[in-house]
Design an enzyme around this catalytic site. Structure first.
Site, PDB file in Angstrom:
ATOM      1  N   CYS A  74     -26.404  54.481  28.596  1.00 27.27           N
ATOM      2  CA  CYS A  74     -25.909  53.104  28.621  1.00 27.27           C
ATOM      3  C   CYS A  74     -25.260  52.767  29.959  1.00 27.27           C
ATOM      4  CB  CYS A  74     -24.927  52.878  27.480  1.00 27.27           C
ATOM      5  SG  CYS A  74     -23.560  54.054  27.434  1.00 27.27           S
ATOM      6  N   HIS A 241     -19.209  54.415  24.823  1.00 28.77           N
ATOM      7  CA  HIS A 241     -20.288  53.454  24.997  1.00 28.77           C
ATOM      8  C   HIS A 241     -19.861  52.424  26.034  1.00 28.77           C
ATOM      9  CE1 HIS A 241     -24.009  51.520  24.087  1.00 28.77           C
ATOM     10  NE2 HIS A 241     -23.452  50.416  23.616  1.00 28.77           N
ATOM     11  N   ASN A 266     -24.463  44.209  24.658  1.00 30.19           N
ATOM     12  CA  ASN A 266     -24.611  45.597  24.233  1.00 30.19           C
ATOM     13  C   ASN A 266     -25.992  46.103  24.664  1.00 30.19           C
ATOM     14  OD1 ASN A 266     -24.594  48.056  22.970  1.00 30.19           O
ATOM     15  ND2 ASN A 266     -24.640  47.254  20.881  1.00 30.19           N
TER      16      ASN A 266
END
Length: 698
Positions: A74, A241, A266
């Protein structure tokens, strides 16, 4: 970083990258991450085998955004999102006008460029991508017909050595690799001092973020946020994250008060928030309906709104990437000033010489030192960027993942940077270091890069980068960005001297040599061509006066820029009695070795060798890596009862030859010996005058 051409398709050969092949060696490093379970299930397909009309980008920008797959990268995808905001940077990383599918010039390859240790590095890949059941299994775009993210991810994986090495990382690292600029990580809310072992006497807490500070550059900077634990409203986020902050706006409530709203994206490509500002959240009822409708219309797939209070409570830190102009100049995130003056210098911490540790250590002053000259009052940023402990060229041979949950500690030392203002002409190092620095980074941090920022007056400033632990070795890059004219230079330290032993003196010989592609660049012992490397014979005489410790010290120095070093090392072989000096015992292990091969300017070894004939074979790790080098050989020599060195005549020759072409290198040594003089001063300290050896090359 190129490969080879193969695979016939439609009568034309498509590129197949042999340096990053379509097999498990490109996927895995040590199979320590969850993607290891995919072994045997992945196939490699080109985009035209995945969909009917592949393209790099889609006309609709929201469909070009990255969507995370089965790989935990990520952090990399957050940096990809920033590239979509800045076309100039995107074109730098992915050069435009490359032939795509359907173009007659298409040959199955794409070229990318990444900033690495001070310069841009080109990476060429083929377009075979990892799939499961004909579907991309790692990162992709929101639409299945756009492939720029998947190809960029493959190129970045090649740069790191494997896809698995992209599992877990820092957004700041990818931002710097994509821009060549700076990025800082800040805490959210009130920062508390952490009691960690790497603290030093200059410890301060990590600075906290004030979003208002970023208003002058809010449209140009990159901003991402991260959570290190499962927040209450986003329970599926897991341990760590990273997400993108797409924009933030101040909105007036119906009551007249104002609220700061942030739109978050996201990388998973789906929503994960259930707060007051979701589609049907109560927050929207507190603002004007027209405004609410307009803001809700901006939300794309995977995005959501939250207010500042929710933002500060649910996320732990943010990463801010500095804006970069079309001309490649940095803008300050603190003031919006253009930092048009830029400098960089490479350096290294070397054990026993320049790895002095933190200010808590008595050896701190031995760290590398730099002069920063500031010509006019202005804003100055100085960054210290260390190199990772592994490189893509090594693939996984020397990588050890000690703790899969803490990737930062695996690859980096805890580092810091301190600065003192000095009068250069009246500069005294020890007195200066006893004073508090005028500026410093925060406590030693396990970060790839730390940044120091100050408003500085004209004058000279001493910069000292350090690791927390003394003896910790690493290469680094010092960079200075400023609004006024500056200069950056290294303060040259004296060469390391050999320790003085009471039972002997040291005699040093110097040899110059070259690794020449196709002739004398044979590579390491992993290759049959190893024996083509230059060879330097020497003799260890009977030293009855020396009973223990090292009697030979060898240093190999490669004469190449610090940003373009080969991995180097050397072996010492013992020659059998009566053997020709040109014949080495190829079936026997070396008597001593300085390996594994390291990407450093110098490698050294001190060892104790029994009397006899030996030969030193220096090498690069891979064959055909051309470079010049210098080899220094120091041998301990014994003294007579009168204090005279007796091992050699006043004039002697040292000869080195190349095993493959017998090219002889002769160094004349003129050695003058003197008695050891001991004083009878009341201090009781013996003063020793060492034999002087002058070296002249014939």
């Amino acid at each position: 970083m190129n490969g080879a051409v193969g695979e016939e398709r439609g009568g034309e050969a498509l590129f197949e990258d042999q340096h990053f092949p379509s097999d498990d060696t490109s996927l895995f490093c040590d199979r320590s991450t969850p993607i290891a379970r995919l072994q045997g299930e992945i196939t490699w397909r080109r985009p035209q085998e995945i969909c009917h009309s592949p393209a790099l980008f889609h006309d609709k920008i929201s469909l070009c955004h990255a969507k995370q797959g089965l790989l935990g990268d990520c952090w990399f995808l957050c940096a990809c999102t920033f590239l979509l905001k800045n076309k100039q940077l995107l074109n730098k990383v992915l050069p435009p006008e490359q032939p795509q599918w359907g173009d007659s010039r298409y040959r199955g390859s794409f070229q990318f460029s990444f900033w690495q240790q001070g310069h841009w590095t080109d990476v060429t890949i083929d377009d075979r991508l990892p799939c499961i059941n004909s579907t991309l299994c790692f990162s992709r775009c929101q639409t299945s017909s756009a492939f720029w993210v998947a190809l960029l991810e493959k190129a970045y994986a090649k740069l790191h050595g494997s896809y698995e090495r992209l599992w877990a990382g820092q957004v700041s690292e990818a931002l710097v690799d994509f821009t060549g600029g700076l990025a800082e990580r800040w805490s959210l809310g009130v920062a508390e001092e952490e009691q960690r072992p790497e603290q030093d006497s200059d410890q301060v807490s990590r600075r906290s973020l004030d979003l208002k500070l970023l208003y002058p550059v809010k449209e140009e900077c990159a901003l991402s946020c991260a959570t290190h634990s499962s927040p209450g409203g986003a329970s599926e986020l897991g341990q760590y994250h990273a997400l993108n902050v797409m924009e933030w706006v101040e909105v007036q409530r119906v009551s007249g008060s104002k609220v700061l709203l942030l739109r978050i994206r996201n990388p998973w490509g789906r929503g994960c928030w259930g707060g007051a500002w979701t589609g049907s959240g109560l927050g929207w009822s507190s603002v004007d309906p027209v405004c609410a409708s307009e803001l809700q219309a901006r939300v794309a797939e995977g995005e959501f709104w939250l207010d500042e209070t929710e933002f500060l409570s649910q996320f732990d830190d943010v990463t801010v990437g500095y804006p970069i102009t079309d001309e490649g100049q940095l803008k300050s995130i603190y003031t919006g000033n253009l930092l048009m003056h830029q400098h960089q210098l490479a350096g290294r911490w070397m054990g026993g010489h320049s790895a002095g540790g933190s200010r808590n250590c008595s050896s701190y002053s031995s760290n590398p030192k730099f002069w920063l000259r500031v010509c006019g009052r202005g804003e100055v940023l100085v960054s210290l960027l260390q190199h990772r402990k592994w490189r893509a060229a090594d693939h996984c041979a020397h990588a050890t993942l000690e703790d899969s949950k803490n990737t930062t500690h695996q690859h980096y030392q805890a580092i810091a940077l301190h600065m003192w203002k000095v009068e250069k002409r009246r500069f005294h190092l020890s007195r200066t270091l006893n004073k508090p620095p005028c500026a410093s980074t925060h406590c030693h941090a396990f970060e790839r890069e730390v940044v120091l920022r100050e408003q500085l007056e004209p004058g000279y400033y001493l910069l000292i980068p350090s690791t927390y632990q003394p003896g910790a070795e690493a290469r680094f890059l010092i960079r200075a960005f400023s609004s006024s004219a500056t200069s950056l230079s290294a303060l040259k330290s004296p060469a390391p001297t050999l320790p003085l032993e009471t039972d002997g003196e040291w005699e040093t010989s110097y040899f110059r040599g070259s690794w020449v592609e196709g002739r004398t660049a044979g590579g390491s012992r992993n290759f049959l061509s190893h024996w083509q490397n230059p060879c330097f014979p020497f003799t260890v005489c009977d030293e009855s006066a020396v009973t223990s410790g090292a009697n030979v010290r060898i240093t190999l120095h490669q004469r190449r820029p610090d940003t373009d070093l080969h991995p180097i090392g050397f072996h010492i072989y013992k020659c059998s009695e009566g053997e020709s000096e040109k014949t080495l015992p190829r079936d026997e292990d070396p008597a001593a070795s300085c390996v594994p091969h390291c990407h450093t300017q110098d490698v050294s070894l001190a060892c104790g060798l029994s009397p006899g004939a030996y030969a030193i074979v220096p090498s690069t790790y891979r064959p055909d890596c051309s470079a010049n080098f210098t080899l220094s050989l120091a041998r301990r020599i014994r003294r007579s009862p009168l204090g005279l060195s007796l091992e050699r005549d006043c004039t002697a020759d040292s000869v080195g030859f190349c095993c493959c072409c017998c090219c002889v290198i002769v160094m004349d040594l003129c050695v003058s010996f003197r008695k050891v003089v001991k004083s009878k001063e009341s201090l009781g300290r013996a003063i020793q005058e060492i034999s002087h050896i002058s070296v002249m090359q014939s």
